[in-house]
Write an enzyme that holds these catalytic residues in place. Structure first.
Site, PDB file in Angstrom:
ATOM      1  N   HIS A 141       0.838  -1.297  -0.043  1.00 17.18           N
ATOM      2  CA  HIS A 141       0.040  -0.076   0.096  1.00 17.18           C
ATOM      3  C   HIS A 141       0.912   1.290   0.011  1.00 17.18           C
ATOM      4  O   HIS A 141       0.429   2.137  -0.610  1.00 17.18           O
ATOM      5  CB  HIS A 141      -0.896  -0.018   1.271  1.00 17.18           C
ATOM      6  CG  HIS A 141      -1.984  -0.916   0.805  1.00 17.18           C
ATOM      7  ND1 HIS A 141      -2.390  -1.634   2.161  1.00 17.18           N
ATOM      8  CD2 HIS A 141      -2.603  -1.600  -0.077  1.00 17.18           C
ATOM      9  CE1 HIS A 141      -3.322  -2.690   1.659  1.00 17.18           C
ATOM     10  NE2 HIS A 141      -3.340  -2.534   0.388  1.00 17.18           N
ATOM     11  N   CYS A 390      -7.286 -18.198 -12.598  1.00 17.83           N
ATOM     12  CA  CYS A 390      -8.013 -18.994 -11.859  1.00 17.83           C
ATOM     13  C   CYS A 390      -7.059 -19.720 -11.029  1.00 17.83           C
ATOM     14  O   CYS A 390      -7.596 -20.467 -10.035  1.00 17.83           O
ATOM     15  CB  CYS A 390      -8.646 -20.225 -12.622  1.00 17.83           C
ATOM     16  SG  CYS A 390      -8.057 -21.368 -13.490  1.00 17.83           S
TER      17      CYS A 390
HETATM   18  C1  PEP Z   1      -3.804 -24.059 -11.631  1.00 16.37           C
HETATM   19  O1  PEP Z   1      -2.990 -24.865 -12.043  1.00 16.37           O
HETATM   20  O2  PEP Z   1      -3.700 -22.959 -11.294  1.00 16.37           O
HETATM   21  C2  PEP Z   1      -5.232 -24.448 -11.651  1.00 16.37           C
HETATM   22  C3  PEP Z   1      -6.347 -23.622 -11.497  1.00 16.37           C
HETATM   23  O3  PEP Z   1      -5.482 -25.749 -11.853  1.00 16.37           O
HETATM   24  P1  PEP Z   1      -5.146 -26.890 -10.645  1.00 16.37           P
HETATM   25  O4  PEP Z   1      -4.888 -26.058  -9.330  1.00 16.37           O
HETATM   26  O5  PEP Z   1      -6.517 -27.545 -10.569  1.00 16.37           O
HETATM   27  O6  PEP Z   1      -4.081 -27.646 -11.134  1.00 16.37           O
END
Ligand code: PEP
Ligand code: MG
Length: 435
Positions: A141, A390
């Site tokens: 920050h 993700c």
């Molecule tokens: C990743 O590899 O970041 C992912 C989301 O897949 P996993 O954690 O299921 O391998």
């Protein structure tokens, strides 16, 4: 950019008594009103966190149980899902007076172990040529605030106590661009409990359905009707599966090698396994993506296989450095990409994510990983295709600003991380509509 000048070191004085959360919140709100833009939003988000009654109750409980204040605040904040950085800043603000920066009558480079937002606010841009801290990264920050004040800020450098004058060449003084875009906050789902929590926490859709662990597509579709749902086809062969398929059948031995036959490689070798899965997704309003893609040919093959089942929104996970570096060519074959930073980090840093002794290498904020993310996001922008993240990195509030700044268009995180991430995105002015 070069900054050069005499060094002045920052000294801290402990408060006679620590500030309460309410006092911290008021002081953060006061500071927020003195700023605008990212800095004000960030301070307001911190104040909101300090005002949270749940955090307050946990802190009170821990103090009543005899914990020293500093430890109680750190534990309460950590159990609340707050990042280490936020905890560190709250603890420092609660325990120490804002550091008084000296006014020696000449311009200088301020050197400190660490700087909180409160410290940074005392800095006079007319006097301070630049700031160097040992702790806190470029997304701390204090660093965000420094940028909004136009002060060069370098972190991760311990300056020797003997040094009086410093000359630094800053690699890139440009700010982390926080794009003023709305970033949908989606959920990663691996179990029925995840699905329930994703609904409770108001996820805006499902960004990763891990079908190795959960295949009740109908429940997911019903829970998130009308919202985006991204189904990842089997990441079989991955060690987490223990070499078994969904019915628990042995798939021919445990794959102990993360660089082995898994994901799309595994499915290409057993197309009937993929076809069965695509057939059950056919006709549903979902997007489908393939794990562990590393070549253009795999992306093309996967898209064609999906087309046979009428599945038209087809994507790939970018988890292998080769795929990131060929993002333009791969994205040209599909509709979207989702960056799996867990695997991308382990492969980029050559550090198996299952080995505890290598855990310090599982750092998605490593510049090499961030450059790959930027590379993919740039390709997405060029081709007009969405690029989400993700992996666990998306659930790190401190990294959120960086990922968004790099051009990521949505984030998908474990449902338990959604409240903290919502606060972080809100603080960045990047919260998705309806979140
Ligand atoms: C990743 O590899 O970041 C992912 C989301 O897949 P996993 O954690 O299921 O391998
Ligand atoms: Mg993965």
């Amino acid at each position: 950019m070069i900054i050069e000048g005499p060094i002045v070191r920052l000294r801290r004085v402990r408060r006679a008594r620590p500030l309460s959360l309410a006092e911290l919140a008021s002081s953060l709100e006061r500071r927020a009103s003195a700023f605008s833009g990212d800095a004000a939003a960030m301070l307001r988000a911190q104040a909101m966190m300090a005002r949270d009654p749940v955090l307050h109750d946990r802190l009170a409980g821990l103090i009543a149980a005899g914990r020293p204040f500093e430890q109680a605040l750190a534990e309460a904040a950590a159990s609340f899902g707050v990042s280490h950085q936020d905890v560190g800043e709250l603890v420092r603000d609660a325990l120490y007076e804002p550091a008084s920066t000296p006014h020696p009558g000449y311009a200088y480079v301020l050197v400190a172990d660490s700087l909180s937002v409160a410290d940074m606010m005392r800095v006079d841009p007319a006097e301070v040529l630049g700031v160097v801290t040992a702790e806190g990264g470029p997304t701390s920050h204090a660093a965000i605030l420094a940028r909004s004040m136009g002060i060069p800020y370098l972190s991760g450098y311990a300056v020797s106590p003997e040094l009086d004058v410093i000359r630094l060449e800053l690699p890139d003084p440009s700010p982390v661009g926080i794009a003023p875009q709305r970033v949908p906050l989606l959920a990663n789902i691996s179990s029925p409990a995840d699905l329930a929590l994703a609904q409770q926490t108001g996820a805006e859709g499902v960004g990763l359905l891990r079908t190795e662990f959960y295949t009740d597509y109908a429940s997911v579709a019903a829970a998130f009707e009308g919202k985006p749902i991204v189904v990842r086809v089997l990441d079989s062969g991955a060690r987490d599966l223990g070499g078994r398929d969904l019915g628990g059948r042995d798939l021919g031995g445990r794959d102990e090698n993360p660089l082995g036959v898994r994901g799309i490689r595994y499915l290409r070798a057993r197309p009937s396994l993929l076809d069965a899965q695509l057939a059950s997704l056919s006709g549903m309003s979902v997007s489908v993506m393939a794990p562990m893609v590393s070549t253009v040919d795999e992306a093309r093959w996967f898209r064609a296989r999906c087309a046979r089942f009428g599945i038209t929104d087809v994507g790939v996970m970018i988890e292998v450095p080769a795929a990131a570096l060929c993002a333009d060519e791969i994205l040209a074959e599909v509709d979207f990409a989702s960056i799996g930073t867990n695997d991308l980090t382990q492969f980029t840093l050559a550090a198996d994510r299952q080995i505890g002794a290598l855990s310090s290498y599982q750092d998605a904020s490593h510049p090499a990983v961030l450059r790959l993310v930027e590379f993919v996001a740039d390709a997405g922008r060029r081709l007009g295709k969405p690029v989400s993240v993700c992996g666990e990195a998306a659930a790190d509030p401190a990294l959120a600003s960086v990922l968004i700044g790099l051009g990521v268009t949505s984030m998908s995180v474990a449902p338990a991380a959604i409240p903290a991430m919502r606060r972080a995105l809100w603080g960045l002015g990047a919260l998705g509509e309806g979140a």
